[in-house]
Design a protein around this motif. Structure first.
Motif, PDB file in Angstrom:
ATOM      1  N   GLU A 196       0.981  -1.240   0.329  1.00 25.06           N
ATOM      2  CA  GLU A 196      -0.354  -0.215  -0.194  1.00 25.06           C
ATOM      3  C   GLU A 196       0.592   1.194  -0.249  1.00 25.06           C
ATOM      4  N   GLY A 197       1.954   1.035  -0.364  1.00 27.20           N
ATOM      5  CA  GLY A 197       2.605   2.522  -0.300  1.00 27.20           C
ATOM      6  C   GLY A 197       3.657   2.548   0.812  1.00 27.20           C
ATOM      7  N   CYS A 198       3.987   1.997   2.090  1.00 30.73           N
ATOM      8  CA  CYS A 198       4.485   2.039   3.046  1.00 30.73           C
ATOM      9  C   CYS A 198       6.063   1.876   3.340  1.00 30.73           C
ATOM     10  N   LEU A 199       6.657   2.505   3.531  1.00 31.33           N
ATOM     11  CA  LEU A 199       8.295   1.566   3.196  1.00 31.33           C
ATOM     12  C   LEU A 199       8.474   0.917   4.988  1.00 31.33           C
ATOM     13  N   ILE A 200       8.703   0.325   4.749  1.00 31.91           N
ATOM     14  CA  ILE A 200       9.126  -0.195   6.231  1.00 31.91           C
ATOM     15  C   ILE A 200       9.974  -1.941   6.221  1.00 31.91           C
ATOM     16  N   GLU A 201      11.739  -1.069   6.505  1.00 33.28           N
ATOM     17  CA  GLU A 201      12.936  -1.949   6.487  1.00 33.28           C
ATOM     18  C   GLU A 201      12.624  -3.187   7.416  1.00 33.28           C
ATOM     19  N   ALA A 202      13.238  -4.338   7.341  1.00 33.41           N
ATOM     20  CA  ALA A 202      13.342  -5.431   7.942  1.00 33.41           C
ATOM     21  C   ALA A 202      14.367  -6.574   7.678  1.00 33.41           C
ATOM     22  N   VAL A 203      14.717  -6.474   8.969  1.00 32.81           N
ATOM     23  CA  VAL A 203      15.802  -6.248   9.387  1.00 32.81           C
ATOM     24  C   VAL A 203      16.541  -8.152   9.889  1.00 32.81           C
ATOM     25  N   ASN A 204      16.924  -8.899  10.490  1.00 32.62           N
ATOM     26  CA  ASN A 204      16.829 -10.412  10.399  1.00 32.62           C
ATOM     27  C   ASN A 204      17.742  -9.517  11.620  1.00 32.62           C
ATOM     28  N   ASN A 205      17.390 -10.520  12.888  1.00 33.83           N
ATOM     29  CA  ASN A 205      17.478 -10.382  13.697  1.00 33.83           C
ATOM     30  C   ASN A 205      17.626  -9.329  14.805  1.00 33.83           C
ATOM     31  N   LYS A 206      16.757  -7.876  13.925  1.00 29.75           N
ATOM     32  CA  LYS A 206      16.292  -6.688  14.221  1.00 29.75           C
ATOM     33  C   LYS A 206      14.614  -6.395  14.544  1.00 29.75           C
ATOM     34  N   GLY A 207      14.088  -6.840  13.288  1.00 34.49           N
ATOM     35  CA  GLY A 207      12.496  -7.342  13.299  1.00 34.49           C
ATOM     36  C   GLY A 207      12.036  -5.628  12.344  1.00 34.49           C
ATOM     37  N   TYR A 208      10.848  -4.745  12.538  1.00 31.60           N
ATOM     38  CA  TYR A 208      10.373  -3.941  11.461  1.00 31.60           C
ATOM     39  C   TYR A 208      10.916  -2.346  11.732  1.00 31.60           C
ATOM     40  N   ARG A 209      11.024  -1.217  10.938  1.00 35.00           N
ATOM     41  CA  ARG A 209      11.506  -0.273  11.324  1.00 35.00           C
ATOM     42  C   ARG A 209      10.492   0.807  10.206  1.00 35.00           C
ATOM     43  N   LEU A 210       9.174   1.485  11.053  1.00 39.02           N
ATOM     44  CA  LEU A 210       8.795   1.961   9.741  1.00 39.02           C
ATOM     45  C   LEU A 210       9.580   3.491   9.582  1.00 39.02           C
ATOM     46  N   VAL A 211       9.516   3.492   7.893  1.00 39.75           N
ATOM     47  CA  VAL A 211      10.216   4.928   7.733  1.00 39.75           C
ATOM     48  C   VAL A 211       9.527   6.065   6.688  1.00 39.75           C
ATOM     49  N   SER A 212       8.332   6.062   6.916  1.00 40.63           N
ATOM     50  CA  SER A 212       7.460   6.462   5.846  1.00 40.63           C
ATOM     51  C   SER A 212       6.285   5.382   5.488  1.00 40.63           C
ATOM     52  N   CYS A 213       5.091   6.064   5.657  1.00 40.48           N
ATOM     53  CA  CYS A 213       3.987   5.547   4.998  1.00 40.48           C
ATOM     54  C   CYS A 213       3.147   6.550   4.521  1.00 40.48           C
ATOM     55  N   PRO A 214       2.671   6.658   3.708  1.00 41.27           N
ATOM     56  CA  PRO A 214       1.005   7.416   3.219  1.00 41.27           C
ATOM     57  C   PRO A 214      -0.331   6.732   4.215  1.00 41.27           C
ATOM     58  N   GLU A 215      -0.812   7.498   4.873  1.00 37.98           N
ATOM     59  CA  GLU A 215      -1.715   6.682   5.618  1.00 37.98           C
ATOM     60  C   GLU A 215      -2.734   6.029   5.078  1.00 37.98           C
ATOM     61  N   VAL A 216      -3.351   5.423   5.998  1.00 38.31           N
ATOM     62  CA  VAL A 216      -5.042   4.729   5.562  1.00 38.31           C
ATOM     63  C   VAL A 216      -5.822   5.217   5.071  1.00 38.31           C
ATOM     64  N   LEU A 217      -6.775   5.490   4.080  1.00 39.56           N
ATOM     65  CA  LEU A 217      -7.500   6.528   3.981  1.00 39.56           C
ATOM     66  C   LEU A 217      -9.184   5.450   4.346  1.00 39.56           C
ATOM     67  N   ASP A 218      -9.407   6.453   5.793  1.00 35.48           N
ATOM     68  CA  ASP A 218     -10.628   5.595   5.687  1.00 35.48           C
ATOM     69  C   ASP A 218     -11.604   6.787   6.335  1.00 35.48           C
ATOM     70  N   GLU A 219     -12.740   6.338   6.537  1.00 33.46           N
ATOM     71  CA  GLU A 219     -14.203   7.217   6.722  1.00 33.46           C
ATOM     72  C   GLU A 219     -13.779   8.241   7.958  1.00 33.46           C
ATOM     73  N   SER A 220     -13.360   7.597   9.307  1.00 32.04           N
ATOM     74  CA  SER A 220     -13.024   8.531   9.973  1.00 32.04           C
ATOM     75  C   SER A 220     -12.307   8.775   9.567  1.00 32.04           C
ATOM     76  N   GLY A 221     -11.103   9.152   9.243  1.00 27.86           N
ATOM     77  CA  GLY A 221      -9.987  10.060   8.923  1.00 27.86           C
ATOM     78  C   GLY A 221     -11.086  11.288   8.446  1.00 27.86           C
ATOM     79  N   ILE A 222     -11.163  11.347   7.601  1.00 26.94           N
ATOM     80  CA  ILE A 222     -12.394  11.929   6.638  1.00 26.94           C
ATOM     81  C   ILE A 222     -13.380  13.048   7.279  1.00 26.94           C
ATOM     82  N   ARG A 223     -13.957  12.246   8.108  1.00 25.34           N
ATOM     83  CA  ARG A 223     -15.161  12.232   8.554  1.00 25.34           C
ATOM     84  C   ARG A 223     -14.845  13.812  10.035  1.00 25.34           C
ATOM     85  N   SER A 224     -13.359  13.644  11.029  1.00 26.63           N
ATOM     86  CA  SER A 224     -12.531  14.338  11.218  1.00 26.63           C
ATOM     87  C   SER A 224     -12.412  15.687  10.967  1.00 26.63           C
TER      88      SER A 224
END
Length: 326
Positions: A42-70
Motif C-alpha cells: 500500500e506504499g508504506c516503506l518498512i525496513e525488515a532486518v534479520n534479528n532486529k525486526g521492522y522499522r517504519l521509514v515512511s507511510c502514506p496514511e491509510v484512508l478511511d471514513e473516520s479520518g475524513i470525517r474528523s
C-alpha cells in the motif's frame, strides 16, 4: 490489524521485532508478516532486518471514513461517506449511488482506483495510496446549461486548498487543470445524469497527485505531485476533507447565483495563461490567441490577431500554451 501495527511502529524510534509485534497484538508472527507485506504493497516503506525486526521509514496514511470525517466542517457534503480500499472509479461508485436515490452531498473516496477517468475518456493511473481520489454526488437545482461551470468551481476549491500547503503555488490551466510549476497536479471530471432538461444528479470527481514520486514517460514532462513539490506529501484524509469544506462553500454560492461572476477575480488571478499567447485547438485546426480571462458562463475570453474578443467554450476545444502544456 494493520492500523495497530502502524501505530506500534510509529511510536518506536527503533526496530520492533516480529515477536514483539505478535505479543502485543496476540497473533502469530506469520500474521504479522502478512500484514507487513500488505502495508508495503500500500506504499508504506518498512525496513525488515534479520534479528532486529521492522522499522517504519515512511507511510502514506491509510484512508478511511473516520479520518475524513474528523476534519469535515461541512453542512451536507460528507454526511454520508463511502470509502473504498480499492474500486474501479469513485465517479462510477457515485453514479451508481445516484441512480439508486443516493443522498445529496454523498462523498466517495478510494485508496486505489483501477479505472480512474479523466476528461475525454483519458485514464488516470496511479498506485495504491498515491493520489487523493474523491467524488461528490450532488443534486443541484440549477439549469442544465450551468452544470459544466461546476468543474471550474471545483478547480478554485482545489487551488485554495493547495495554496495552504508549504511549497505549493497552484495555478489553473483553463478550464479545470490545476498546475504547480507548470505541471498538472490535479484533474477534475464532472458527469451528469438528466432526463430532458431536468437534472437527476451531478458527480464531481477530483484526483490530486499526492504521494506520487514518478509518472509514466508519456506524461512525466507535464505531471507533478504534492510530494515532488514539497518533499512531504499531505495526509489524504485531511486533503479530501479540506477540499470538501472549500468546495461546499463555493458550490453553494454558485447555485445561488447561477453564474461565475462572483468567482471571476479569483479565478483570473490563478489563470496560468492570462495575458499570454495560447493555441486554441479544434480538431486539426490550431489558432493563436491571447488569453484574457474567464467569462461568467465559464468560457475563456481570448483576443485574436485583429483585436477581436471571442468566448471559447470548453466542450468544443482544448487550449495549450504556445511553448508547451501551459
Amino acid at each position: 490489524m494493520r492500523k495497530k501495527i502502524l501505530a506500534i511502529l510509529k511510536s518506536s524510534n527503533d526496530y520492533v521485532s516480529g515477536q514483539e509485534l505478535a505479543r502485543q497484538l496476540n497473533v502469530s508472527r506469520t500474521a504479522v508478516w502478512k500484514n507487513i507485506k500488505t502495508l508495503q504493497s500500500e506504499g508504506c516503506l518498512i525496513e525488515a532486518v534479520n534479528n532486529k525486526g521492522y522499522r517504519l521509514v515512511s507511510c502514506p496514511e491509510v484512508l478511511d471514513e473516520s479520518g475524513i470525517r474528523s476534519h469535515l466542517t461541512t453542512k451536507y457534503i460528507g454526511n454520508k461517506i463511502f470509502c473504498y480500499d480499492e474500486t474501479d472509479s469513485t465517479n462510477t461508485r457515485a453514479k451508481h449511488e445516484g441512480e439508486s436515490g443516493g443522498e445529496n452531498g454523498s462523498l466517495f473516496a478510494a485508496n486505489l482506483q483501477t479505472a480512474g477517468k479523466g476528461r475525454r475518456g483519458r485514464s488516470w493511473v496511479s498506485q495504491k495510496g498515491e493520489i487523493a481520489a474523491v467524488s461528490f454526488l450532488l443534486r443541484p437545482e440549477i439549469e442544465i446549461e450551468c452544470v459544466s461551470r461546476i468543474t471550474l468551481v471545483a478547480a478554485v476549491a482545489v487551488a485554495r486548498v493547495l495554496a495552504k500547503l508549504e511549497g505549493l503555488k497552484p495555478r489553473i490551466k483553463w478550464p479545470n487543470d490545476v498546475v504547480v510549476n507548470g505541471k498538472k497536479i490535479c484533474g477534475i471530471l464532472t458527469e451528469m445524469s438528466s432526463e430532458g432538461m431536468d437534472i437527476n444528479y451531478v458527480v464531481v470527481g477530483i484526483g490530486i497527485n499526492d504521494y506520487n514520486e514518478t509518472f509514466p514517460d508519456n506524461i512525466a514532462y507535464k505531471a507533478t505531485s504534492i510530494k515532488l513539490e514539497n518533499g512531504k506529501g499531505y495526509d489524504r484524509a485531511m486533503l479530501i476533507a479540506d477540499l470538501a469544506n472549500e468546495f461546499e462553500q463555493l458550490f453553494d454560492e454558485f447555485v445561488n447565483r447561477k453564474d461565475l461572476s462572483f468567482l471571476l477575480e479569483e479565478y483570473n488571478s490563478l489563470l496560468v495563461n492570462k495575458d499570454e499567447k495560447v493555441y486554441v485547438i479544434s480538431d486539426d485546426k490550431k489558432t493563436e490567441y491571447t488569453a484574457i480571462g474567464l467569462s461568467p458562463n465559464g468560457g475563456l475570453l481570448v483576443k485574436n490577431e485583429l483585436g477581436e474578443i471571442e468566448n471559447i467554450i470548453s466542450g468544443e476545444v482544448s487550449v495549450r500554451g504556445i511553448y508547451g502544456y501551459v
